[in-house]
Write a protein that holds these residues in place. Structure first.
Motif, PDB file in Angstrom:
ATOM      1  N   LEU A   1       0.886  -1.372   0.088  1.00  0.00           N
ATOM      2  CA  LEU A   1       0.077  -0.007   0.059  1.00  0.00           C
ATOM      3  C   LEU A   1       0.926   1.205  -0.155  1.00  0.00           C
ATOM      4  O   LEU A   1       2.146   1.277   0.182  1.00  0.00           O
ATOM      5  CB  LEU A   1      -0.849  -0.165   1.133  1.00  0.00           C
ATOM      6  CG  LEU A   1      -1.912  -1.108   1.546  1.00  0.00           C
ATOM      7  CD1 LEU A   1      -2.806  -0.983   2.624  1.00  0.00           C
ATOM      8  CD2 LEU A   1      -3.074  -1.117   0.348  1.00  0.00           C
ATOM      9  N   ILE A   2       0.112   2.359  -0.428  1.00  0.00           N
ATOM     10  CA  ILE A   2       0.850   3.684  -0.439  1.00  0.00           C
ATOM     11  C   ILE A   2       0.232   4.643   0.530  1.00  0.00           C
ATOM     12  O   ILE A   2      -1.042   4.584   0.552  1.00  0.00           O
ATOM     13  CB  ILE A   2       1.130   4.155  -1.824  1.00  0.00           C
ATOM     14  CG1 ILE A   2       1.793   3.325  -2.771  1.00  0.00           C
ATOM     15  CG2 ILE A   2       1.709   5.509  -1.657  1.00  0.00           C
ATOM     16  CD1 ILE A   2       1.512   4.029  -4.134  1.00  0.00           C
ATOM     17  N   LYS A   3       0.897   5.034   1.687  1.00  0.00           N
ATOM     18  CA  LYS A   3       0.353   6.161   2.438  1.00  0.00           C
ATOM     19  C   LYS A   3       0.870   7.682   2.160  1.00  0.00           C
ATOM     20  O   LYS A   3       2.072   7.816   2.104  1.00  0.00           O
ATOM     21  CB  LYS A   3       0.721   5.837   3.783  1.00  0.00           C
ATOM     22  CG  LYS A   3       0.107   6.853   5.038  1.00  0.00           C
ATOM     23  CD  LYS A   3       0.367   6.465   6.359  1.00  0.00           C
ATOM     24  CE  LYS A   3       1.859   6.939   6.671  1.00  0.00           C
ATOM     25  NZ  LYS A   3       2.140   6.698   8.252  1.00  0.00           N
ATOM     26  N   LEU A   4      -0.205   8.543   1.849  1.00  0.00           N
ATOM     27  CA  LEU A   4       0.103   9.638   1.091  1.00  0.00           C
ATOM     28  C   LEU A   4      -0.368  10.803   2.166  1.00  0.00           C
ATOM     29  O   LEU A   4      -1.473  10.540   2.847  1.00  0.00           O
ATOM     30  CB  LEU A   4      -0.677   9.968  -0.084  1.00  0.00           C
ATOM     31  CG  LEU A   4      -0.292   8.791  -1.175  1.00  0.00           C
ATOM     32  CD1 LEU A   4      -1.357   9.104  -2.337  1.00  0.00           C
ATOM     33  CD2 LEU A   4       1.335   8.992  -1.590  1.00  0.00           C
ATOM     34  N   MET A   5       0.378  11.862   1.987  1.00  0.00           N
ATOM     35  CA  MET A   5      -0.111  12.875   3.144  1.00  0.00           C
ATOM     36  C   MET A   5      -0.734  14.137   2.135  1.00  0.00           C
ATOM     37  O   MET A   5      -0.174  14.490   1.367  1.00  0.00           O
ATOM     38  CB  MET A   5       0.936  13.370   3.899  1.00  0.00           C
ATOM     39  CG  MET A   5       1.634  12.613   4.740  1.00  0.00           C
ATOM     40  SD  MET A   5       0.705  11.750   5.933  1.00  0.00           S
ATOM     41  CE  MET A   5       0.197  13.008   7.037  1.00  0.00           C
TER      42      MET A   5
ATOM     43  N   TYR B   1      -4.664   6.502   1.632  1.00  0.00           N
ATOM     44  CA  TYR B   1      -4.079   5.291   1.155  1.00  0.00           C
ATOM     45  C   TYR B   1      -4.504   4.922  -0.363  1.00  0.00           C
ATOM     46  O   TYR B   1      -5.712   5.192  -0.658  1.00  0.00           O
ATOM     47  CB  TYR B   1      -4.705   4.193   2.316  1.00  0.00           C
ATOM     48  CG  TYR B   1      -4.071   4.314   3.472  1.00  0.00           C
ATOM     49  CD1 TYR B   1      -2.678   3.682   3.929  1.00  0.00           C
ATOM     50  CD2 TYR B   1      -4.719   5.158   4.478  1.00  0.00           C
ATOM     51  CE1 TYR B   1      -1.951   3.919   5.335  1.00  0.00           C
ATOM     52  CE2 TYR B   1      -3.947   5.424   5.790  1.00  0.00           C
ATOM     53  CZ  TYR B   1      -2.779   4.792   6.094  1.00  0.00           C
ATOM     54  OH  TYR B   1      -2.161   4.808   7.164  1.00  0.00           O
ATOM     55  N   ALA B   2      -3.494   4.257  -0.831  1.00  0.00           N
ATOM     56  CA  ALA B   2      -3.726   3.747  -2.277  1.00  0.00           C
ATOM     57  C   ALA B   2      -3.066   2.443  -2.317  1.00  0.00           C
ATOM     58  O   ALA B   2      -2.166   2.143  -1.924  1.00  0.00           O
ATOM     59  CB  ALA B   2      -3.297   4.708  -3.296  1.00  0.00           C
ATOM     60  N   LYS B   3      -3.718   1.639  -3.381  1.00  0.00           N
ATOM     61  CA  LYS B   3      -3.092   0.189  -3.450  1.00  0.00           C
ATOM     62  C   LYS B   3      -2.273   0.449  -4.816  1.00  0.00           C
ATOM     63  O   LYS B   3      -2.612   1.265  -5.722  1.00  0.00           O
ATOM     64  CB  LYS B   3      -4.172  -0.930  -3.788  1.00  0.00           C
ATOM     65  CG  LYS B   3      -4.915  -0.797  -4.796  1.00  0.00           C
ATOM     66  CD  LYS B   3      -6.135  -1.844  -4.968  1.00  0.00           C
ATOM     67  CE  LYS B   3      -7.017  -1.482  -6.294  1.00  0.00           C
ATOM     68  NZ  LYS B   3      -8.016  -2.648  -6.351  1.00  0.00           N
ATOM     69  N   VAL B   4      -1.292  -0.550  -4.846  1.00  0.00           N
ATOM     70  CA  VAL B   4      -0.366  -0.527  -5.977  1.00  0.00           C
ATOM     71  C   VAL B   4      -1.082  -1.443  -7.155  1.00  0.00           C
ATOM     72  O   VAL B   4      -1.314  -2.279  -6.866  1.00  0.00           O
ATOM     73  CB  VAL B   4       1.202  -0.943  -5.586  1.00  0.00           C
ATOM     74  CG1 VAL B   4       2.155  -1.126  -6.894  1.00  0.00           C
ATOM     75  CG2 VAL B   4       1.713   0.038  -4.506  1.00  0.00           C
ATOM     76  N   MET B   5      -1.020  -1.054  -8.421  1.00  0.00           N
ATOM     77  CA  MET B   5      -1.702  -1.674  -9.541  1.00  0.00           C
ATOM     78  C   MET B   5      -1.060  -2.980  -9.751  1.00  0.00           C
ATOM     79  O   MET B   5      -1.547  -3.811 -10.206  1.00  0.00           O
ATOM     80  CB  MET B   5      -2.204  -0.786 -10.380  1.00  0.00           C
ATOM     81  CG  MET B   5      -2.928   0.362 -10.288  1.00  0.00           C
ATOM     82  SD  MET B   5      -4.632  -0.369  -9.505  1.00  0.00           S
ATOM     83  CE  MET B   5      -5.365  -1.089 -10.587  1.00  0.00           C
ATOM     84  N   GLU B   6       0.405  -2.700  -9.932  1.00  0.00           N
ATOM     85  CA  GLU B   6       1.371  -3.847 -10.313  1.00  0.00           C
ATOM     86  C   GLU B   6       2.737  -3.806  -9.387  1.00  0.00           C
ATOM     87  O   GLU B   6       3.553  -2.755  -9.375  1.00  0.00           O
ATOM     88  CB  GLU B   6       1.772  -3.489 -11.447  1.00  0.00           C
ATOM     89  CG  GLU B   6       2.585  -4.631 -12.063  1.00  0.00           C
ATOM     90  CD  GLU B   6       2.856  -4.611 -13.681  1.00  0.00           C
ATOM     91  OE1 GLU B   6       3.790  -5.476 -14.292  1.00  0.00           O
ATOM     92  OE2 GLU B   6       2.377  -3.876 -14.241  1.00  0.00           O
ATOM     93  N   ASN B   7       2.835  -4.913  -8.610  1.00  0.00           N
ATOM     94  CA  ASN B   7       3.875  -4.867  -7.527  1.00  0.00           C
ATOM     95  C   ASN B   7       5.212  -4.922  -8.448  1.00  0.00           C
ATOM     96  O   ASN B   7       4.959  -5.603  -9.466  1.00  0.00           O
ATOM     97  CB  ASN B   7       3.833  -5.956  -6.758  1.00  0.00           C
ATOM     98  CG  ASN B   7       3.093  -5.711  -5.215  1.00  0.00           C
ATOM     99  OD1 ASN B   7       3.059  -4.389  -4.715  1.00  0.00           O
ATOM    100  ND2 ASN B   7       2.074  -6.495  -4.820  1.00  0.00           N
ATOM    101  N   ASN B   8       6.289  -4.382  -7.820  1.00  0.00           N
ATOM    102  CA  ASN B   8       7.630  -4.542  -8.175  1.00  0.00           C
ATOM    103  C   ASN B   8       8.572  -5.057  -7.127  1.00  0.00           C
ATOM    104  O   ASN B   8       8.347  -4.754  -5.961  1.00  0.00           O
ATOM    105  CB  ASN B   8       8.255  -3.093  -8.685  1.00  0.00           C
ATOM    106  CG  ASN B   8       9.405  -3.324  -9.285  1.00  0.00           C
ATOM    107  OD1 ASN B   8      10.353  -3.690  -8.864  1.00  0.00           O
ATOM    108  ND2 ASN B   8       9.378  -2.744 -10.638  1.00  0.00           N
TER     109      ASN B   8
END
Length: 301
Positions: free
Chosen positions: A226-230, A278-285
């Motif tokens: 996940l991505i945590k953004l401010m 919060y955002a989900k990553v569409m394609e993991n790396n």
């Protein structure tokens, strides 16, 4: 483009030399027709950054700074509710393990006592159950007193409760009571991986005493990063669940990745007026790591 008309006046002052009899002055003024000047308005693309939260804002695009994080379901701390001394371990930080894989074995006499208590309660429970059923049969035929029947029933139910309590304690340590009755008492407590993932924050080594509740290690599953953004509260109206984002990762050049907003925080910080998104990553790396910094923006539809 805005056009501004500015009148320009040119004044020519001519001074003519004088003779011995007096001075002669002449002044000629010529007005020059106004000239058209075209001025291009200045565009300011400066990014405003909050020093406290690192949240950023643009006049046109909504942009954010943030980090990779793991959901609570993808981050496991391996702990025990009993003390123990590490006897065997074969882990390294960053090593991948599968759910149910043996991580380490620990030694504690109390663990042996728990197994003994269960086996003892199980054996007595079988005997008391048989006695209870015998007294029940005799009581129906009036060949035994009700007092004896009630006593045998109480003894059986009490021992059954002890057996179930011991089984519940062993289940906390992942011990199968069926396997215990088949294979007998094990001198070592075996620790298994609760999820699949990578070993992190390893705190075990041979001979170390691990206290109850102390983490042995952590396991992180990066499959659903996940991505945590401010973000600023002033941008809240431009942020919706389902919006697509593009982001860059520090250390990975200008390569762009995609994500989708899945959660918008409900509390705004009283000091810096920011909130978490919060955002989900569409394609993991494989290179993604929890804690890495990213810069993201909402994709305009």
């Amino acid at each position: 483009m805005k056009t501004i008309y500015i009148p320009v006046v040119a004044t020519l002052l001519l001074t003519v030399g004088c003779s011995s009899g007096g001075n002669k002055k002449a002044e000629e003024v010529n007005e020059v027709r106004a000239e058209v000047i075209s001025i291009e308005p200045e565009v300011n693309d400066e990014v405003i950054t909050d020093a406290a939260t690192s949240a950023t804002s643009l006049a046109k695009d909504v942009t954010f700074n943030g980090t990779f994080v793991l959901s609570p379901q993808r981050h496991a701390s391996v702990t025990l509710s009993i003390d123990g001394i590490v006897k065997n371990i074969s882990l390294l930080p960053g090593q991948y393990v599968r759910k149910g894989e043996l991580l380490a074995t620990l030694e504690n006499p109390e663990f042996i006592n728990l197994q003994h208590n269960y086996l003892d309660a199980a054996a007595q429970c079988d005997y008391l159950e048989a006695e209870y059923k015998r007294q029940e049969l005799l009581s129906r035929e009036a060949a035994a007193s009700q007092k004896k029947f009630q006593q045998s029933k109480a003894d059986y139910l009490s021992m059954k409760s002890r057996k179930e309590a011991a089984a519940a304690q062993l289940s906390i340590f992942g011990v199968s009571t069926q396997a215990l009755q088949t294979n007998g008492i094990s001198p070592l407590l075996e620790v298994y991986a609760p999820i699949s993932g990578y070993i992190s924050n390893l705190q075990m080594n041979l001979g170390r005493h691990i206290s109850a509740g102390e983490p042995l290690c952590e396991i992180i599953d990066k499959n659903n990063t996940l991505i945590k953004l401010m973000a600023y509260e002033k941008d809240l109206g431009k942020i919706k669940i389902g919006h697509r984002i593009e982001f860059r990762v520090n250390g990975m050049g200008d390569e762009m990745f995609e994500g989708e907003i899945i959660s918008v925080g409900q509390a705004v910080d009283n000091v810096n007026r920011s909130l978490e998104v919060y955002a989900k990553v569409m394609e993991n790396n494989e290179l993604f790591r929890p804690g890495m910094y990213i810069n993201a923006r909402i994709v305009q539809k």
